[in-house]
Scaffold this motif. Structure first.
Motif, PDB file in Angstrom:
ATOM      1  N   ARG A  88      12.247  -8.187  -6.495  1.00 17.44           N
ATOM      2  CA  ARG A  88      12.432  -6.752  -6.779  1.00 17.44           C
ATOM      3  C   ARG A  88      11.068  -6.080  -6.964  1.00 17.44           C
ATOM      4  NH1 ARG A  88      15.827  -2.951  -6.127  1.00 17.44           N
ATOM      5  NH2 ARG A  88      17.515  -4.248  -6.834  1.00 17.44           N
ATOM      6  N   GLN A  89      10.192  -6.699  -7.759  1.00 17.12           N
ATOM      7  CA  GLN A  89       8.856  -6.120  -7.993  1.00 17.12           C
ATOM      8  C   GLN A  89       8.049  -6.050  -6.700  1.00 17.12           C
ATOM      9  OE1 GLN A  89       7.369  -8.702 -11.078  1.00 17.12           O
ATOM     10  NE2 GLN A  89       7.872  -7.226 -12.675  1.00 17.12           N
ATOM     11  N   ILE A  90       8.087  -7.113  -5.922  1.00 19.84           N
ATOM     12  CA  ILE A  90       7.367  -7.139  -4.647  1.00 19.84           C
ATOM     13  C   ILE A  90       7.897  -6.032  -3.754  1.00 19.84           C
ATOM     14  CG2 ILE A  90       7.023  -8.447  -2.508  1.00 19.84           C
ATOM     15  CD1 ILE A  90       7.116 -11.004  -4.291  1.00 19.84           C
ATOM     16  N   PHE A  91       9.215  -5.918  -3.706  1.00 14.82           N
ATOM     17  CA  PHE A  91       9.801  -4.934  -2.818  1.00 14.82           C
ATOM     18  C   PHE A  91       9.532  -3.515  -3.275  1.00 14.82           C
ATOM     19  CE2 PHE A  91      11.704  -5.671   1.065  1.00 14.82           C
ATOM     20  CZ  PHE A  91      12.194  -4.440   1.457  1.00 14.82           C
ATOM     21  N   ASP A  92       9.555  -3.289  -4.575  1.00 13.83           N
ATOM     22  CA  ASP A  92       9.207  -1.967  -5.092  1.00 13.83           C
ATOM     23  C   ASP A  92       7.778  -1.599  -4.700  1.00 13.83           C
ATOM     24  OD1 ASP A  92      11.728  -1.710  -6.173  1.00 13.83           O
ATOM     25  OD2 ASP A  92      11.101  -2.136  -8.236  1.00 13.83           O
ATOM     26  N   ALA A  93       6.861  -2.568  -4.792  1.00 13.16           N
ATOM     27  CA  ALA A  93       5.468  -2.323  -4.409  1.00 13.16           C
ATOM     28  C   ALA A  93       5.362  -2.062  -2.908  1.00 13.16           C
ATOM     29  CB  ALA A  93       4.593  -3.508  -4.809  1.00 13.16           C
ATOM     30  N   LEU A  94       6.086  -2.832  -2.094  1.00 13.28           N
ATOM     31  CA  LEU A  94       6.057  -2.621  -0.648  1.00 13.28           C
ATOM     32  C   LEU A  94       6.598  -1.242  -0.282  1.00 13.28           C
ATOM     33  CD1 LEU A  94       7.304  -6.066   0.728  1.00 13.28           C
ATOM     34  CD2 LEU A  94       5.011  -5.091   0.959  1.00 13.28           C
ATOM     35  N   CYS A  95       7.704  -0.858  -0.896  1.00 12.93           N
ATOM     36  CA  CYS A  95       8.294   0.456  -0.610  1.00 12.93           C
ATOM     37  C   CYS A  95       7.336   1.569  -1.019  1.00 12.93           C
ATOM     38  CB  CYS A  95       9.632   0.611  -1.327  1.00 12.93           C
ATOM     39  SG  CYS A  95      10.929  -0.417  -0.622  1.00 12.93           S
ATOM     40  N   SER A  96       6.687   1.389  -2.144  1.00 11.96           N
ATOM     41  CA  SER A  96       5.732   2.383  -2.617  1.00 11.96           C
ATOM     42  C   SER A  96       4.545   2.488  -1.651  1.00 11.96           C
ATOM     43  CB  SER A  96       5.247   2.013  -4.013  1.00 11.96           C
ATOM     44  OG  SER A  96       4.261   2.911  -4.441  1.00 11.96           O
ATOM     45  N   ALA A  97       4.077   1.349  -1.172  1.00 12.37           N
ATOM     46  CA  ALA A  97       2.935   1.335  -0.257  1.00 12.37           C
ATOM     47  C   ALA A  97       3.290   1.934   1.101  1.00 12.37           C
ATOM     48  CB  ALA A  97       2.434  -0.091  -0.071  1.00 12.37           C
ATOM     49  N   CYS A  98       4.557   1.909   1.465  1.00 16.13           N
ATOM     50  CA  CYS A  98       4.994   2.413   2.776  1.00 16.13           C
ATOM     51  C   CYS A  98       5.387   3.882   2.759  1.00 16.13           C
ATOM     52  CB  CYS A  98       6.155   1.584   3.291  1.00 16.13           C
ATOM     53  SG  CYS A  98       5.672  -0.090   3.714  1.00 16.13           S
ATOM     54  N   GLN A  99       5.318   4.516   1.587  1.00  9.75           N
ATOM     55  CA  GLN A  99       5.663   5.942   1.506  1.00  9.75           C
ATOM     56  C   GLN A  99       4.652   6.754   2.286  1.00  9.75           C
ATOM     57  OE1 GLN A  99       8.385   7.341   0.043  1.00  9.75           O
ATOM     58  NE2 GLN A  99       9.045   5.241  -0.310  1.00  9.75           N
ATOM     59  N   PRO A 100       5.139   7.753   3.016  1.00 14.76           N
ATOM     60  CA  PRO A 100       4.184   8.593   3.742  1.00 14.76           C
ATOM     61  C   PRO A 100       3.321   9.380   2.751  1.00 14.76           C
ATOM     62  CG  PRO A 100       6.421   9.453   3.946  1.00 14.76           C
ATOM     63  CD  PRO A 100       6.503   8.156   3.198  1.00 14.76           C
ATOM     64  N   THR A 101       2.056   9.498   3.073  1.00  9.93           N
ATOM     65  CA  THR A 101       1.160  10.261   2.206  1.00  9.93           C
ATOM     66  C   THR A 101       1.170  11.713   2.657  1.00  9.93           C
ATOM     67  OG1 THR A 101      -0.703   9.686   3.614  1.00  9.93           O
ATOM     68  CG2 THR A 101      -0.335   8.296   1.701  1.00  9.93           C
ATOM     69  N   PRO A 102       1.206  12.630   1.704  1.00  9.76           N
ATOM     70  CA  PRO A 102       1.223  14.044   2.083  1.00  9.76           C
ATOM     71  C   PRO A 102      -0.091  14.426   2.761  1.00  9.76           C
ATOM     72  CG  PRO A 102       1.168  13.802  -0.313  1.00  9.76           C
ATOM     73  CD  PRO A 102       1.223  12.426   0.278  1.00  9.76           C
ATOM     74  N   LYS A 103       0.036  15.236   3.795  1.00  8.65           N
ATOM     75  CA  LYS A 103      -1.157  15.705   4.497  1.00  8.65           C
ATOM     76  C   LYS A 103      -1.823  16.774   3.641  1.00  8.65           C
ATOM     77  CE  LYS A 103       0.612  14.785   9.090  1.00  8.65           C
ATOM     78  NZ  LYS A 103       0.962  15.334  10.378  1.00  8.65           N
ATOM     79  N   SER A 104      -3.130  16.703   3.557  1.00  6.34           N
ATOM     80  CA  SER A 104      -3.843  17.730   2.790  1.00  6.34           C
ATOM     81  C   SER A 104      -3.832  19.023   3.607  1.00  6.34           C
ATOM     82  CB  SER A 104      -5.260  17.288   2.476  1.00  6.34           C
ATOM     83  OG  SER A 104      -5.952  17.048   3.678  1.00  6.34           O
ATOM     84  N   GLU A 105      -3.674  20.086   2.884  1.00  3.67           N
ATOM     85  CA  GLU A 105      -3.608  21.380   3.565  1.00  3.67           C
ATOM     86  C   GLU A 105      -5.017  21.873   3.854  1.00  3.67           C
ATOM     87  OE1 GLU A 105      -0.876  24.196   2.001  1.00  3.67           O
ATOM     88  OE2 GLU A 105       0.366  22.618   1.149  1.00  3.67           O
ATOM     89  N   ALA A 106      -5.205  22.373   5.054  1.00  4.47           N
ATOM     90  CA  ALA A 106      -6.526  22.854   5.469  1.00  4.47           C
ATOM     91  C   ALA A 106      -6.692  24.318   5.160  1.00  4.47           C
ATOM     92  CB  ALA A 106      -6.722  22.609   6.956  1.00  4.47           C
TER      93      ALA A 106
END
Length: 106
Positions: A88-106
């Protein structure tokens, strides 16, 4: 981990390596991803993986034998969920790492 003895670190590493080997398959990762959201039926796991029922059953058997997931009967279906806290902990970390990062607004 810094408060662990060398022996404890080795034991933890063995368990972690075992769990990573168990999860190291795209179909099993997809199944665990679905199970990280809650219990899943075999039909749901067939749908998310696109595999045949026999293949899903084989993957589930491996995950059960490893202690990664548990199963419970619910009337006519069997529901699977993540049972191992480390998985569960490993998977929570994997899911967190795979979240798309918000694009910074220009």
């Amino acid at each position: 981990m810094k408060d662990m003895t060398i022996e404890q670190m080795r034991d933890q590493a063995e368990g972690l390596a075992r769990n990573l080997r168990t999860m190291a398959n795209p179909a099993r990762l997809v199944m665990l991803c679905r199970m990280s959201e809650g219990e899943a039926s075999v039909g749901e796991l067939i749908e998310v993986t696109g595999l045949a029922q026999s293949a899903v059953s084989q993957h589930l058997a491996l995950l059960r034998e490893a202690g990664a997931v548990s199963v419970r009967a619910d009337q006519q279906s069997r529901l699977y969920s993540i049972a191992d806290p480390q998985v569960r902990q490993i998977f929570d970390a994997l899911c967190s790492a795979c979240q798309p990062t918000p694009k910074s607004e220009a």
